[in-house]
Design a protein around this motif. Structure first.
Motif, PDB file in Angstrom:
ATOM      1  N   ILE A 170       0.860  -1.180   0.000  1.00 50.10           N
ATOM      2  CA  ILE A 170       0.000   0.000   0.000  1.00 50.10           C
ATOM      3  C   ILE A 170       0.894   1.225   0.000  1.00 50.10           C
ATOM      4  CG2 ILE A 170      -1.675   1.321   1.363  1.00 50.10           C
ATOM      5  CD1 ILE A 170      -2.651  -1.437   2.444  1.00 50.10           C
ATOM      6  N   VAL A 171       0.575   2.177  -0.836  1.00 41.65           N
ATOM      7  CA  VAL A 171       1.308   3.441  -0.878  1.00 41.65           C
ATOM      8  C   VAL A 171       0.338   4.538  -0.467  1.00 41.65           C
ATOM      9  CG1 VAL A 171       2.539   5.086  -2.339  1.00 41.65           C
ATOM     10  CG2 VAL A 171       2.810   2.632  -2.751  1.00 41.65           C
ATOM     11  N   LEU A 172       0.733   5.318   0.532  1.00 44.66           N
ATOM     12  CA  LEU A 172      -0.087   6.445   0.969  1.00 44.66           C
ATOM     13  C   LEU A 172       0.471   7.712   0.333  1.00 44.66           C
ATOM     14  CD1 LEU A 172      -0.372   5.662   4.784  1.00 44.66           C
ATOM     15  CD2 LEU A 172      -2.039   5.169   2.997  1.00 44.66           C
ATOM     16  N   THR A 173      -0.382   8.443  -0.347  1.00 46.47           N
ATOM     17  CA  THR A 173       0.010   9.747  -0.887  1.00 46.47           C
ATOM     18  C   THR A 173      -1.028  10.736  -0.401  1.00 46.47           C
ATOM     19  OG1 THR A 173      -1.227   9.460  -2.949  1.00 46.47           O
ATOM     20  CG2 THR A 173       1.047   8.692  -2.932  1.00 46.47           C
ATOM     21  N   SER A 174      -0.556  11.776   0.215  1.00 51.74           N
ATOM     22  CA  SER A 174      -1.488  12.708   0.820  1.00 51.74           C
ATOM     23  C   SER A 174      -0.926  14.109   0.792  1.00 51.74           C
ATOM     24  CB  SER A 174      -1.756  12.291   2.272  1.00 51.74           C
ATOM     25  OG  SER A 174      -2.632  13.192   2.882  1.00 51.74           O
ATOM     26  N   GLY A 175      -1.752  15.047   0.435  1.00 50.61           N
ATOM     27  CA  GLY A 175      -1.363  16.446   0.459  1.00 50.61           C
ATOM     28  C   GLY A 175      -2.147  17.155   1.531  1.00 50.61           C
ATOM     29  N   GLY A 176      -2.027  18.465   1.546  1.00 53.20           N
ATOM     30  CA  GLY A 176      -2.835  19.252   2.459  1.00 53.20           C
ATOM     31  C   GLY A 176      -2.248  19.473   3.830  1.00 53.20           C
ATOM     32  N   PHE A 177      -1.130  18.802   4.146  1.00 55.06           N
ATOM     33  CA  PHE A 177      -0.544  18.997   5.471  1.00 55.06           C
ATOM     34  C   PHE A 177       0.272  20.280   5.550  1.00 55.06           C
ATOM     35  CE2 PHE A 177       2.605  16.698   3.043  1.00 55.06           C
ATOM     36  CZ  PHE A 177       3.768  17.394   3.347  1.00 55.06           C
ATOM     37  N   GLY A 178       0.551  20.896   4.425  1.00 57.64           N
ATOM     38  CA  GLY A 178       1.421  22.071   4.380  1.00 57.64           C
ATOM     39  C   GLY A 178       0.953  23.244   5.212  1.00 57.64           C
ATOM     40  N   ARG A 179      -0.322  23.320   5.484  1.00 61.14           N
ATOM     41  CA  ARG A 179      -0.841  24.433   6.276  1.00 61.14           C
ATOM     42  C   ARG A 179      -0.954  24.094   7.759  1.00 61.14           C
ATOM     43  NH1 ARG A 179      -5.090  26.603   1.923  1.00 61.14           N
ATOM     44  NH2 ARG A 179      -3.575  27.769   0.711  1.00 61.14           N
ATOM     45  N   ASN A 180      -0.548  22.897   8.116  1.00 58.61           N
ATOM     46  CA  ASN A 180      -0.571  22.486   9.512  1.00 58.61           C
ATOM     47  C   ASN A 180       0.858  22.539  10.036  1.00 58.61           C
ATOM     48  OD1 ASN A 180      -0.419  20.841  11.887  1.00 58.61           O
ATOM     49  ND2 ASN A 180      -2.378  19.912  11.328  1.00 58.61           N
ATOM     50  N   ARG A 181       1.186  23.591  10.780  1.00 59.47           N
ATOM     51  CA  ARG A 181       2.566  23.816  11.243  1.00 59.47           C
ATOM     52  C   ARG A 181       3.104  22.633  12.042  1.00 59.47           C
ATOM     53  NH1 ARG A 181       4.659  28.787  10.443  1.00 59.47           N
ATOM     54  NH2 ARG A 181       6.211  28.448  12.055  1.00 59.47           N
ATOM     55  N   GLU A 182       2.246  22.023  12.862  1.00 62.84           N
ATOM     56  CA  GLU A 182       2.699  20.889  13.670  1.00 62.84           C
ATOM     57  C   GLU A 182       3.120  19.718  12.779  1.00 62.84           C
ATOM     58  OE1 GLU A 182       0.908  17.602  16.735  1.00 62.84           O
ATOM     59  OE2 GLU A 182      -0.072  19.552  16.674  1.00 62.84           O
ATOM     60  N   LEU A 183       2.299  19.395  11.784  1.00 58.61           N
ATOM     61  CA  LEU A 183       2.648  18.289  10.891  1.00 58.61           C
ATOM     62  C   LEU A 183       3.886  18.605  10.059  1.00 58.61           C
ATOM     63  CD1 LEU A 183      -0.804  16.996   9.604  1.00 58.61           C
ATOM     64  CD2 LEU A 183       0.789  15.835  11.140  1.00 58.61           C
ATOM     65  N   VAL A 184       4.015  19.820   9.592  1.00 54.20           N
ATOM     66  CA  VAL A 184       5.200  20.199   8.823  1.00 54.20           C
ATOM     67  C   VAL A 184       6.442  20.039   9.697  1.00 54.20           C
ATOM     68  CG1 VAL A 184       6.425  22.124   7.742  1.00 54.20           C
ATOM     69  CG2 VAL A 184       4.020  21.723   7.216  1.00 54.20           C
ATOM     70  N   HIS A 185       6.376  20.475  10.918  1.00 54.94           N
ATOM     71  CA  HIS A 185       7.511  20.364  11.826  1.00 54.94           C
ATOM     72  C   HIS A 185       7.862  18.903  12.082  1.00 54.94           C
ATOM     73  CE1 HIS A 185      10.368  21.704  14.822  1.00 54.94           C
ATOM     74  NE2 HIS A 185       9.910  20.751  15.616  1.00 54.94           N
ATOM     75  N   ARG A 186       6.813  18.069  12.276  1.00 51.69           N
ATOM     76  CA  ARG A 186       7.051  16.636  12.526  1.00 51.69           C
ATOM     77  C   ARG A 186       7.627  15.990  11.295  1.00 51.69           C
ATOM     78  NH1 ARG A 186       2.031  13.746  15.271  1.00 51.69           N
ATOM     79  NH2 ARG A 186       1.246  14.338  13.285  1.00 51.69           N
TER      80      ARG A 186
END
Length: 186
Positions: A170-186
């Motif tokens: 299974i390959v997960l491809t997901s966008g939309g995290f760019g505006r979530n500072r916590e996820l970008v930092h992680r």
């Protein structure tokens, strides 16, 4: 997602691509269409000298050394092959390279995002091995209780849950995290 699906189909896999939205494209279609590639024919045409080492350094610096060094290294080691793979599949880049986003040399290769999406989607369709299910939201990964191996995805479409079994992965491809500072930092 289409790039992963296309590569898998070309390696002989039958692929099911789940798309949460009613149509494909998502954040990729509204992106800047900018890719950082080093050592390309386009750079050589413009007399730009570049290397994997320089790209690695620039990406680490742009990420303020908080980015994962191992992941940056994987990107760097595969970026030229990715550029060539995209070109071989008909993706057309702008004839110019730019120095943007902290890059020390011109290496930003631009593409029209909608054209990139359309090109990869068409190749997937023509392969006959990629089935796209839209308005289907992946809910969770399902693990085999004995092996711990992920073997399926539980998804939801029109209020109904269904399972997509995976024999090869299974390959997960997901966008939309760019505006979530916590996820970008992680």
């Amino acid at each position: 997602g289409f790039a992963a699906a296309l590569e898998a189909s070309e390696l002989g896999a039958d692929v099911i691509l789940l798309e949460k939205q009613a149509s494909t494209g998502g954040s990729s279609v509204i992106s800047s269409g900018s890719f950082a590639f080093a050592g390309t024919d386009l750079q050589r045409t413009h007399g730009v000298e570049d290397s994997d080492e320089l790209l690695f350094r620039d990406l680490r610096e742009v990420g303020e050394f908080e980015n994962d060094e191992a992941i940056v290294n994987v990107y760097v080691l595969n970026q030229l092959d990715t550029y060539q793979w995209l070109r071989a599949h008909g993706v057309e880049f702008s004839p110019f390279v730019e120095a943007l986003s902290g890059q020390s040399v011109p290496r930003v290769h631009k593409v029209e995002p909608a054209d990139l999406h359309r090109t990869l989607a068409e190749h997937c369709h023509k392969s006959g091995r990629v089935r796209v299910i839209t308005s289907a939201q992946a809910q969770r990964l399902v693990r085999n209780e004995r092996s711990g191996r992920v073997e399926a995805v539980l998804a939801k479409k029109d209020g109904t849950y269904f399972k997509v079994n995976a024999s090869d992965g299974i390959v997960l491809t997901s966008g939309g995290f760019g505006r979530n500072r916590e996820l970008v930092h992680r």
